[in-house]
Design a protein around this motif. Structure first.
Motif, PDB file in Angstrom:
ATOM      1  N   GLU A  21      11.398   4.189  10.564  1.00 41.28           N
ATOM      2  CA  GLU A  21      12.586   3.875   9.712  1.00 41.28           C
ATOM      3  C   GLU A  21      13.720   3.095  10.672  1.00 41.28           C
ATOM      4  OE1 GLU A  21      12.536   7.335   6.247  1.00 41.28           O
ATOM      5  OE2 GLU A  21      13.415   7.324   8.382  1.00 41.28           O
ATOM      6  N   GLU A  49       2.189   7.420   4.134  1.00 41.21           N
ATOM      7  CA  GLU A  49       2.095   8.760   3.913  1.00 41.21           C
ATOM      8  C   GLU A  49       2.672   9.135   5.162  1.00 41.21           C
ATOM      9  OE1 GLU A  49       0.123  12.295   1.710  1.00 41.21           O
ATOM     10  OE2 GLU A  49       0.735  11.212   0.071  1.00 41.21           O
ATOM     11  N   THR A  74       8.014  -1.683   7.439  1.00 40.77           N
ATOM     12  CA  THR A  74       7.420  -0.454   6.442  1.00 40.77           C
ATOM     13  C   THR A  74       8.484  -1.416   4.999  1.00 40.77           C
ATOM     14  OG1 THR A  74       8.626   0.988   7.819  1.00 40.77           O
ATOM     15  CG2 THR A  74       8.816   1.754   5.879  1.00 40.77           C
ATOM     16  N   LYS A 106       0.767  -1.341  -0.604  1.00 41.88           N
ATOM     17  CA  LYS A 106       0.127  -0.205   0.258  1.00 41.88           C
ATOM     18  C   LYS A 106       1.012   1.189  -0.378  1.00 41.88           C
ATOM     19  CE  LYS A 106      -3.931  -2.542   0.606  1.00 41.88           C
ATOM     20  NZ  LYS A 106      -3.635  -3.342  -1.045  1.00 41.88           N
ATOM     21  N   LEU A 107       0.306   2.486  -0.393  1.00 42.30           N
ATOM     22  CA  LEU A 107       1.016   3.298  -0.353  1.00 42.30           C
ATOM     23  C   LEU A 107       0.729   4.598   0.970  1.00 42.30           C
ATOM     24  CD1 LEU A 107      -0.582   4.917  -4.009  1.00 42.30           C
ATOM     25  CD2 LEU A 107       1.814   3.818  -3.274  1.00 42.30           C
ATOM     26  N   PHE A 161       5.733  -2.683   2.654  1.00 45.24           N
ATOM     27  CA  PHE A 161       4.306  -0.958   2.122  1.00 45.24           C
ATOM     28  C   PHE A 161       5.053  -0.773   0.467  1.00 45.24           C
ATOM     29  CE2 PHE A 161       4.225   2.245   5.999  1.00 45.24           C
ATOM     30  CZ  PHE A 161       3.774   0.426   6.511  1.00 45.24           C
ATOM     31  N   GLY A 162       4.256  -0.631  -0.264  1.00 42.19           N
ATOM     32  CA  GLY A 162       4.552  -0.492  -1.878  1.00 42.19           C
ATOM     33  C   GLY A 162       5.291   1.181  -1.804  1.00 42.19           C
ATOM     34  N   SER A 163       4.824   1.806  -0.866  1.00 38.03           N
ATOM     35  CA  SER A 163       5.933   3.294  -1.071  1.00 38.03           C
ATOM     36  C   SER A 163       5.821   3.952   0.499  1.00 38.03           C
ATOM     37  CB  SER A 163       5.543   4.130  -2.133  1.00 38.03           C
ATOM     38  OG  SER A 163       4.036   5.012  -1.323  1.00 38.03           O
ATOM     39  N   LEU A 164       6.704   5.115   0.727  1.00 46.80           N
ATOM     40  CA  LEU A 164       6.445   5.274   2.200  1.00 46.80           C
ATOM     41  C   LEU A 164       6.886   6.616   1.192  1.00 46.80           C
ATOM     42  CD1 LEU A 164       6.062   6.321   5.224  1.00 46.80           C
ATOM     43  CD2 LEU A 164       8.359   5.622   5.092  1.00 46.80           C
ATOM     44  N   THR A 165       5.923   7.787   1.663  1.00 45.60           N
ATOM     45  CA  THR A 165       6.067   9.070   1.394  1.00 45.60           C
ATOM     46  C   THR A 165       5.712  10.242   2.083  1.00 45.60           C
ATOM     47  OG1 THR A 165       4.877   8.655  -1.143  1.00 45.60           O
ATOM     48  CG2 THR A 165       5.504  11.020  -0.368  1.00 45.60           C
ATOM     49  N   GLN A 166       6.626  10.952   2.080  1.00 45.23           N
ATOM     50  CA  GLN A 166       7.082  12.136   3.644  1.00 45.23           C
ATOM     51  C   GLN A 166       6.043  13.269   2.784  1.00 45.23           C
ATOM     52  OE1 GLN A 166      11.199  12.420   5.533  1.00 45.23           O
ATOM     53  NE2 GLN A 166      11.388  10.124   4.470  1.00 45.23           N
TER      54      GLN A 166
END
Length: 275
Positions: A166, A154, A173, A151-152, A176-181
């Motif tokens: 982290e 944030e 983490t 999943k995406l 996840f599909g991505s981790l966006t800040q």
């Protein structure tokens, strides 16, 4: 002639004494100013650095005023010490620069006393017990942390949630599909609502506020990411200012003012000072 010389010498001595006296007064004033600078810059002001997008601890309301739980606590501390409160919004990732340069006297805004921060600041006692949680859309099929795989997600830049993801929860983490800040949580919730993100990781009370203020459509997962405590961070070594603020907070906890402010902002279930 001798009388004239004696008179002139007397005048000279008087002038010298006056000059020395003025110099002594000026030096005394400078010494007082230096002492004030070592604690909080100007002894009549108390400048609090805070994230203006972190409700209910500190944020800008609809009228353009900076309000919040932490700011109300700071105002009460100032009222009891005869200080003027200066509310200084800051970029959260610039907080150390602001503190070390003297622009602010402390960082007071849901500031986590996590292990990596303990040696960087002079801390108050913890006053809030907090958890990092996950919020998803109500129509999402995400019901557990395991469901975040692919999943995406944030999270706010330089936040406790990011550090947990982290650090101690790096294994989670990695799924996840991505981790966006993002810079602040308003952006994260707009992305979540629009489907540009599947989940947001953030502080428990901030999550509650965001969900209540936006109405139906969001849910919080039962399982949290991590737990932590909030404290007030002062410049390393500034025990004098820390002790004054802590003493005042303790008095507020004893006379019930602290809990009154907590109830006003809905944080009474998570506060820990005086319990």
């Amino acid at each position: 002639m001798k009388k004239k010389m004696v008179c002139m010498l007397g005048i000279g001595l008087l002038l010298s004494t006056a000059i020395v006296g003025c110099g002594t007064q000026e030096n005394t004033k400078k010494t007082k100013d230096i002492v004030a600078d070592e604690t909080k810059g100007n002894s009549n002001t108390f400048t609090v650095g805070f994230d203006a997008n972190f409700p209910p601890y500190g944020y800008k309301d609809e009228s353009g005023e900076y309000v919040g739980f932490d700011l109300d606590l700071a105002q009460e501390v100032c009222d009891r010490n005869g200080w003027e409160l200066v509310k200084q919004p800051i970029d959260w990732d610039s907080k150390d620069m602001e503190l070390n340069s003297g622009t602010i006297d402390c960082i007071w805004n849901g500031f986590s006393m996590e292990e990596s921060n303990l040696d960087k600041y002079t801390w108050s006692d913890p006053y809030v017990s907090n958890s990092q949680v996950v919020v998803v859309r109500e129509d999402s099929k995400i019901q557990s942390l395991e469901d975040l795989a692919g999943k995406l997600v944030e999270v706010q830049v330089d936040s406790s949630g990011l550090k947990a993801l982290e650090g101690q929860r790096a294994d989670l983490t990695a799924t996840f599909g991505s981790l966006t800040q993002v810079a602040e949580y308003n952006t994260a919730f707009m992305d979540l609502e629009a489907g540009a993100a599947d989940a947001v990781v953030l502080d428990q009370e901030v999550a509650k506020y965001q969900m209540e203020s936006r109405g139906d459509g969001f849910v919080m997962l039962d399982e949290s990411i991590s737990s932590e405590e909030y404290g007030i961070g002062f410049k390393k070594g500034n025990e004098t200012l820390r002790d004054t603020v802590q003493k005042t907070l303790n008095e507020m906890a004893e006379d019930g003012t602290f809990m009154e402010i907590a109830k006003k902002w809905g944080t009474d279930e998570t506060v820990c000072l005086g319990k």
